[in-house]
Design a protein around this motif. Structure first.
Motif, short mmCIF file in Angstrom:
data_model
loop_
_atom_site.label_atom_id
_atom_site.label_comp_id
_atom_site.label_asym_id
_atom_site.label_seq_id
_atom_site.Cartn_x
_atom_site.Cartn_y
_atom_site.Cartn_z
N LEU A 1 0.69 -1.16 -0.04
CA LEU A 1 -0.09 0.01 -0.07
C LEU A 1 0.82 1.13 -0.14
N PRO A 2 0.28 2.35 -0.38
CA PRO A 2 0.91 3.52 -0.27
C PRO A 2 1.31 4.06 0.96
N LEU A 3 1.99 5.19 1.20
CA LEU A 3 1.95 5.70 2.46
C LEU A 3 1.29 6.99 2.66
N LEU A 4 0.97 7.19 3.70
CA LEU A 4 -0.08 8.54 4.07
C LEU A 4 0.86 9.56 4.63
N ASN A 5 0.62 10.77 4.09
CA ASN A 5 1.33 11.97 4.90
C ASN A 5 0.51 13.04 5.07
N LYS A 6 0.97 14.13 5.45
CA LYS A 6 0.36 15.32 5.89
C LYS A 6 -0.41 15.90 4.98
N ALA A 7 0.01 15.89 3.57
CA ALA A 7 -0.68 16.33 2.49
C ALA A 7 -1.78 15.64 2.17
N HIS A 8 -1.82 14.46 2.48
CA HIS A 8 -3.08 13.52 2.14
C HIS A 8 -4.26 13.81 3.37
N LEU A 9 -3.62 14.09 4.43
CA LEU A 9 -4.59 14.59 5.38
C LEU A 9 -5.49 15.65 5.25
N ARG A 10 -4.48 16.75 4.91
CA ARG A 10 -5.09 18.07 4.37
C ARG A 10 -6.18 17.77 3.33
#
Length: 437
Positions: A50-59
């Motif tokens: 799976l991909p990684l989640l980052n702050k940009a995705h959260l926003r």
């Protein structure tokens, strides 16, 4: 779950449940479903695909996209079951998150069992004083004027500092904090290492004796050895470093023997090593999956930090064996610097070298180009600047100009960094998949 480390019996079940919940019913992960090899595949392989989640995705996705089924944002806010908070954004933009206090409390309580001093203190509804920038936590002063103690009390917590600039604390503020500690008598004093060190140094200089809590907890920033030396001059209590983040809760706790142990009941930790060319076996970045928080289902969050794993064949002296064990949190990925040969220098490596110079009280290194480094420092004696310049020059393999300053300024976030680098982050710094160790 197979791996180099031992895990609790229910760890695989928690990992699988969180994964299946996210992929089947949480909107933010809808696009991830195609990458999942399916329940017939080994669990670690499913995660690694799976991909990684980052702050940009959260926003980009927003708060409601991370809720578990049956949880509505408006209803949770109306009932007071959750709140919203904004992260301080040390090296990235701020993120607005749901805040589930009950879940955080449970995560924190589980982390306390990983340190003998915390466990012996009987932590539960204990009085706790916090010394941080109000941008991290607490009550900021709206007009820069002091706030009365009762305005900085919240239940069992006392927030000692309402001022944004700790370098400008007047003597009256130091004396007030000493008086309030004596009146409040906290079991735990928690704070950012920079602010704890500044308070300890100033109180010693003023000849003030501080209330002695049962435990001091450092969090919010990398705990430099130069900070800890100063804290120990004013406090006799054991010091424990707590590693976590607003997004994922309490993840790693420093035990009484100095190692960092995984809070395996509340967080899954995956690891990706640095590229072999850097010659740092066991050092890599981590991704976090939190367990059991229906108000923010967090899967494979790239927190942006490096750790140094302890070899599984060398158990920690404390005797704890569940979950991963790290010898050190090496600092943020975005704060690594590079020597003249292009070899990566972590914040922890830098700190070991800089803290070897006595009477360095604060410091910060900036790398402006591949062969250009500068630094600034606060020192307690003449000659320390030259010694620090020599130590840093030896570390980087080139001349490092060090300037004497009165204080190191905080970032916009209110936090402090020991290193800054103009070079941009690159995925090529790492090799292999992100996997459970």
């Amino acid at each position: 779950m197979k791996g180099l480390y031992r895990y609790p019996e229910d760890y695989a079940l928690r990992s699988a449940s969180e994964l299946d919940l996210a992929l089947s019913a949480v909107p933010a992960y809808r696009d991830w479903r195609a990458a999942d090899p399916g329940p017939q595949a080994p669990l670690d392989e499913r995660y690694a695909a799976l991909p990684l989640l980052n702050k940009a995705h959260l926003r980009a996705h927003g708060l409601e996209a991370f809720l578990a089924p049956g949880h509505a944002l408006a209803e949770g806010l109306a009932r007071g079951e959750i709140d919203t908070v904004s992260t301080s954004g040390t090296t990235d933009e701020q993120v607005v998150l749901t805040w589930n206090q009950a879940w955080w409390n449970a995560s924190e309580a589980a982390s306390w069992t990983l340190n003998r001093h915390a466990a012996q203190a009987g932590l539960a509804d204990h009085a706790e004083a916090l010394l941080t920038s109000p941008l991290s936590t607490g009550v900021p002063s709206p007009d820069g004027k002091p706030l009365a103690m009762h305005r900085r009390r919240l239940g069992r917590f006392l927030y000692l500092n309402e001022h944004l600039d700790s370098a400008a604390w007047p003597d009256t503020h130091i004396r007030r904090m000493v008086r309030e500690l004596d009146a409040f008598r906290p079991v735990v004093l928690e704070g950012s290492p920079t602010l704890l060190a500044r308070f300890a140094r100033r109180s010693v200089e003023l000849g003030l004796r501080c209330w002695q809590p049962q435990l001091i907890v450092t969090s919010y920033e990398f705990p430099s050895r130069v900070h800890l030396r100063q804290v120990r001059r004013a406090f006799d209590a054991p010091i424990m470093s707590s590693y976590g983040c607003t997004e994922a809760g309490c993840v790693l706790t420093q035990c009484e023997a100095g190692c960092f142990h995984q809070n395996a009941a509340f967080a899954r930790v995956e690891f990706q090593p640095l590229a072999a060319r850097f010659g740092k076996p066991g050092v890599g970045r981590i991704a976090l999956t939190s367990f059991g928080n229906p108000w923010r289902v967090l899967l494979r969050f790239d927190v942006g930090d490096l750790i140094r794993l302890r070899p599984p064949e060398t158990p920690c002296a404390c005797g704890r064996t569940d979950g991963i064990v790290a010898d050190a949190v090496e600092g943020r990925v975005n704060d690594v610097t590079f020597d003249a040969r292009g070899q990566l220098v972590t914040v922890d490596e830098l700190d070991r070298r800089a803290s070897g110079v006595n009477d360095v009280l604060e410091y910060q290194v900036t790398q402006n180009a591949t062969d250009s480094w500068t630094a600034c420092a606060v020192c307690g004696r003449d000659g320390a600047i030259a010694e620090l310049a020599a130590a840093l020059g030896d570390l980087y393999g080139g001349r490092v100009a060090v300037a004497l300053v009165a204080a190191i300024p905080a970032e916009v976030s209110g936090k402090h960094r020991l290193a800054r680098c103009a070079a941009s982050f690159s995925e090529a710094m790492f090799e292999g998949p992100m996997r459970a160790p």
